[in-house]
Enzyme design. Structure first.
Site, mmCIF file in Angstrom:
data_model
loop_
_atom_site.group_PDB
_atom_site.id
_atom_site.type_symbol
_atom_site.label_atom_id
_atom_site.label_comp_id
_atom_site.label_asym_id
_atom_site.label_seq_id
_atom_site.Cartn_x
_atom_site.Cartn_y
_atom_site.Cartn_z
ATOM 1 C CG HIS A 79 -1.849 30.406 -38.998
ATOM 2 N ND1 HIS A 79 -2.694 30.639 -40.193
ATOM 3 C CD2 HIS A 79 -2.666 29.677 -38.136
ATOM 4 C CE1 HIS A 79 -3.869 30.307 -39.873
ATOM 5 N NE2 HIS A 79 -4.043 29.796 -38.727
ATOM 6 C CD GLU A 80 -1.727 28.538 -34.419
ATOM 7 O OE1 GLU A 80 -2.741 28.946 -33.736
ATOM 8 O OE2 GLU A 80 -1.584 27.682 -35.379
ATOM 9 C CG HIS A 100 -5.486 32.482 -34.759
ATOM 10 N ND1 HIS A 100 -6.702 32.643 -35.542
ATOM 11 C CD2 HIS A 100 -4.963 31.109 -35.430
ATOM 12 C CE1 HIS A 100 -6.755 31.726 -36.541
ATOM 13 N NE2 HIS A 100 -5.767 30.860 -36.345
ATOM 14 C CD GLU A 109 -7.341 28.511 -39.095
ATOM 15 O OE1 GLU A 109 -6.488 28.142 -39.411
ATOM 16 O OE2 GLU A 109 -7.603 28.579 -37.842
#
Length: 301
Positions: free
Chosen positions: A153-154, A157, A228
């Site tokens: 997930h990071e 980003h 998100e």
């Protein structure tokens, strides 16, 4: 992502306020940059000033983001070629493997910070100068698949360039903040005696700017919540939907365990996760959507 947004917003407000204070003192002392003459407000110079200061503030905040995160969270940056524990080595390998899968040509810095909170964040001024950091609490609480989902997930980003798009949005918000705070300050100063107008205007600029910055953060937080969902999809593409969904369910299970017995408001780890559901006005200032909604959207893919 909650922490990187918090760092960015706080840094932006401090940088923006500092720029305006310094410029206000210089312009008053040297009598330059007048935006008011003969009782009439010069809107064009005010607009140009607002754009320059607004975007300067946001880009300075972006440039400082990685350094600020390291200092505030006391992040231990892991050297891939150095002596690492098995746990640290596993984190570095996950970040690098997922980064290559995301098409990143420059590997992010990888760090761990000592905290009981279950959290991770990514920040940095560009894809070439990014940082992915995880908390010791996250590594201690989550299993390997969940940790991989969080890291994916990071990394998403970083690959999505979220900090740059956030900076551009913040620059627009800053422009409006600077413009309307100075406009409101000029109007407010006209209600006092002439000899007090300079002092009142100076103080009003700072007050209105901080107030409008807080209100402007509602727009930034709304964009953060949207990103998100996008990062969840990116994490699912990198690590697999099952691991991404498992990571979100693990976060939810941790929140539920911590909330048992009415400890929600007293649990510092939960408060810093920025992932628990909020309602009403508080939701407007939340950087993350509700976990149930994130899980549902991911499962609908």
């Amino acid at each position: 992502m909650g922490k990187r947004i918090l760092f960015f917003l706080l840094t932006n407000i401090l940088v923006l306020t500092t720029i305006v204070i310094v410029w206000s003192i210089i312009s008053t002392f040297f009598e330059i940059g007048a935006i008011e003459s003969g009782g009439t407000i010069n809107f064009v110079p005010l607009a140009v000033f607002s754009i320059v200061v607004g975007f300067t503030g946001s880009f300075i905040s972006l440039a400082m983001s990685r350094w600020i995160a390291k200092k505030m969270m006391k992040v231990k940056v892991l050297d891939p070629n150095g002596a690492l524990s098995s746990q640290e080595r596993a984190v570095v390998e996950k970040v690098h493997r997922l980064s290559r899968a995301a098409g990143l040509t420059h590997m992010p810095e990888v760090g761990i910070y000592e905290s009981p909170e279950v959290n991770a964040f990514a920040t940095g001024p560009s894809k070439k100068r990014s940082l992915v950091a995880v908390s010791a609490g996250l590594l201690n609480v989550m299993d390997d698949d969940a940790v991989e989902g969080v890291i994916a997930h990071e990394v998403a980003h970083v690959a999505n360039g979220d900090m740059v798009t956030m900076t551009l949005l913040q620059g627009v918000v800053n422009t409006f903040v600077v413009f309307f705070s100075r406009l409101a300050a000029i109007i407010a100063s006209r209600f006092v005696r002439e000899e007090m107008q300079t002092v009142v205007r100076f103080a009003a600029i700072i007050i209105f700017q901080i107030l409008f910055s807080i209100l402007g953060s509602i727009v930034v937080m709304a964009f953060s919540r949207y990103r998100e969902f996008h990062a969840d999809r990116g994490g699912a593409d990198l690590a697999g939907r099952d691991k991404m969904a498992h990571a979100l369910r693990s976060l939810k299970a941790h929140v539920n365990r911590a909330n048992v017995g009415g400890r929600r408001n007293d649990d510092a780890a939960i408060q810093t996760m920025k992932i628990s559901g909020k309602g009403g006005v508080a939701k407007l200032f939340s950087s993350h959507p509700d976990l149930d909604e994130r899980i549902a959207r991911l499962e609908q893919r």
